[in-house]
Design an enzyme around this catalytic site. Structure first.
Site, short mmCIF file in Angstrom:
data_model
loop_
_atom_site.label_atom_id
_atom_site.label_comp_id
_atom_site.label_asym_id
_atom_site.label_seq_id
_atom_site.Cartn_x
_atom_site.Cartn_y
_atom_site.Cartn_z
N GLU A 251 -1.95 -17.11 -2.64
CA GLU A 251 -2.75 -15.93 -3.01
C GLU A 251 -4.00 -15.85 -2.13
O GLU A 251 -4.64 -16.86 -1.85
CB GLU A 251 -3.13 -16.01 -4.49
CG GLU A 251 -1.97 -15.63 -5.39
CD GLU A 251 -2.25 -15.77 -6.86
OE1 GLU A 251 -3.42 -15.79 -7.26
OE2 GLU A 251 -1.26 -15.88 -7.62
N ASP B 292 3.57 8.22 4.60
CA ASP B 292 4.52 7.22 4.12
C ASP B 292 5.76 7.37 5.00
O ASP B 292 6.49 8.36 4.92
CB ASP B 292 4.85 7.51 2.65
CG ASP B 292 5.87 6.54 2.07
OD1 ASP B 292 6.59 5.89 2.84
OD2 ASP B 292 5.96 6.45 0.83
N LYS C 277 14.69 -0.38 5.80
CA LYS C 277 15.50 0.82 6.05
C LYS C 277 15.81 0.86 7.56
O LYS C 277 16.51 -0.01 8.06
CB LYS C 277 14.76 2.05 5.54
CG LYS C 277 14.54 2.02 4.02
CD LYS C 277 13.91 3.29 3.50
CE LYS C 277 13.84 3.33 2.00
NZ LYS C 277 12.59 2.82 1.42
N1 DSN Z 1 15.23 4.28 -2.78
C1 DSN Z 1 14.68 4.87 -1.59
C2 DSN Z 1 15.63 5.85 -0.97
O1 DSN Z 1 16.80 5.71 -1.21
O2 DSN Z 1 15.23 6.74 -0.25
C3 DSN Z 1 13.41 5.44 -1.87
O3 DSN Z 1 12.65 4.61 -2.69
#
Ligand code: DSN
Length: 441
Positions: free
Chosen positions: A46, A205, A234
């Site tokens: 932490e 974002d 992603k």
């Molecule tokens: N779950 C993400 C998406 O599928 O775009 C967003 O939080």
């Protein structure tokens, strides 16, 4: 052996033998999996590098600092002007940390309307109707005074003049761009000018686009946004986690907002994996990959338009395509389940001006990051577009009733029927054959 390992094995086979086309999913690198599964998960730390509440941080401090440095390098930022915090456990927590750092309870936020492609963590409530107060759904909408901007109903893209007008009337303290299903690039410069003109902070974002932006194939929010947040799993191809990058003078507030404001110990094993993925964005291989992700999505959109589908905004600038299924007389729920039986994993999604609900929306969201990671290109995309179209045409006559009771029995009967549907299972076999030629990393 624990049953969990049996389930992991089955999930591994599912990921190998089907087409992963949910735009927010991807396959990470084997070395990232190694780091995330490492002994780093044993450590509590932490605080921030060099300023911890625990002992024994000689090496984890270096892991976290390296990750912070790589986050800046990935977006071409100098350490003198920008600061990264790599501790948020998720995108939602990264965004909450931003609000917690710079807003007071009740302050105004202006963000994109969720059914148009925004995100829950930017606030979500059902607008008030005659005689009925608005229904606050997310914590963000309960704590802050959230107002939404929409896409233009005709073009289905942003009309920046309209957004500027709305900002002038609302006078928010924070303006947010980004979301989950907006298929076009964003003019970050214009959005920052809008924010400045009303004295608001501007947060971009870029959860979906982070990898594509780091590779230089989409517009960058730097240096325009005051705050940039993104998840790391992603298009960036890292493990699950999130990063906040802010102007240097705002860095201390973000650090204090994360700890002690919102979180406890950082997940150093995830941070190590994020550091590896961030470094990889600088390679020629990754830049080529990112370019191909967009090329594949554009071809997918074009093929679907050619086949008569209503593709939202007429195409895409990024890794995802959104189909409005209303013109085909069907919806996202029916089609997404049909596709799953056929081995194509996409997700149902709202579309602009949706007449359905978030659980039974009118659209299908389908993306190319993961199949591009496997090496699929134009030729495979055209085959996939053909399968998607065949599935839609095959299932569109199963009409979902609007009456909730009748709908429940329909949903059960539909699932039972398609589970054994030879046409869909035949496509699943073809999908499996294609998948065998493109191994997962
Ligand atoms: N779950 C993400 C998406 O599928 O775009 C967003 O939080």
């Amino acid at each position: 052996m624990d049953k969990i390992f049996d389930l992991i094995k089955k999930e591994e086979a599912r990921q190998r033998e089907t087409l992963m086309m949910i735009p927010s999913e991807n396959y990470t690198y084997p070395e990232v999996r190694r780091a995330v599964g490492s002994i780093l998960m044993h450590k509590y730390a932490e605080g921030d590098p060099g300023r911890r509440y625990y002992q024994g941080n000689e090496f984890v401090d270096q892991v976290e600092s390296l990750c912070e440095d790589r986050a800046l390098v990935a977006f071409g930022l100098s350490k003198d002007k920008w600061q990264a915090n790599v501790q948020p456990h998720s995108g939602c927590e990264a965004n909450l940390a931003v609000y917690n750092a710079f807003l007071e309870i009740g302050d105004k936020i202006m963000s994109m309307f969720l059914p148009d492609g925004g995100h829950l963590s930017h606030g979500w409530h059902l607008p008030a109707q005659a005689g009925v107060d608005d229904k606050k759904i997310t914590l963000v909408s309960k704590i802050y005074d959230v107002h939404f901007y929409h896409v233009d109903p005709k073009t289905q893209v942003f009309n920046y003049e309209k957004i500027a007008k709305l900002a002038k009337s609302i006078k928010p303290k924070l303006i947010i761009t980004g979301g989950t299903a907006y298929t076009r690039d964003i003019n970050y410069k214009k959005m920052s000018q809008i924010a400045k003109s009303v004295g608001a902070l501007y947060m971009a974002d870029i959860a979906h686009e982070a990898g594509l932006i780091a590779a230089g194939v989409m517009n960058s929010p730097f240096p325009y946004a005051d705050i940039v947040t993104f998840t790391t799993h992603k298009t960036l191809r890292g493990p699950r986690g999130a990063v906040i990058i802010v102007r240097k003078d705002m860095g201390e507030k973000i650090d204090r907002s994360i700890i002690p404001g919102l979180q406890g110990g950082p997940h150093l094993h995830s941070i190590a994996g994020i550091a590896i993925a961030l470094k990889n964005t600088q390679t020629a291989v990754f830049k080529k990959y990112a370019k191909q992700v967009i090329k594949n999505a554009k071809i997918l959109a074009q093929e679907l338009v050619k086949k008569g589908y209503d593709v939202v905004s007429g195409g895409t600038d990024k890794h995802l395509v959104l189909i409005d299924l209303r013109s085909k007389g069907t919806n996202g729920w029916v089609v997404a389940w049909g596709l799953e039986i056929a081995g194509i994993i996409a997700n149902r999604n709202t579309v602009p001006n949706d007449s359905g609900s978030p659980f039974y929306p009118s659209g299908l969201r389908i993306g190319t990051p993961a199949i591009t990671t496997r090496g699929m290109k134009e030729k495979e995309i055209k085959i996939i577009a053909g399968w998607v179209s065949k599935v839609i045409e095959h299932v569109k006559d199963f009409k979902m009733p609007s009456d909730p009771k009748a709908r429940q029995s329909f949903l059960k009967a539909y699932r039972e029927k398609i589970d054994k549907d030879e046409f869909l299972l035949g496509i699943a076999d073809e999908v499996k054959t294609l998948c065998q030629k493109f191994p997962v990393p």
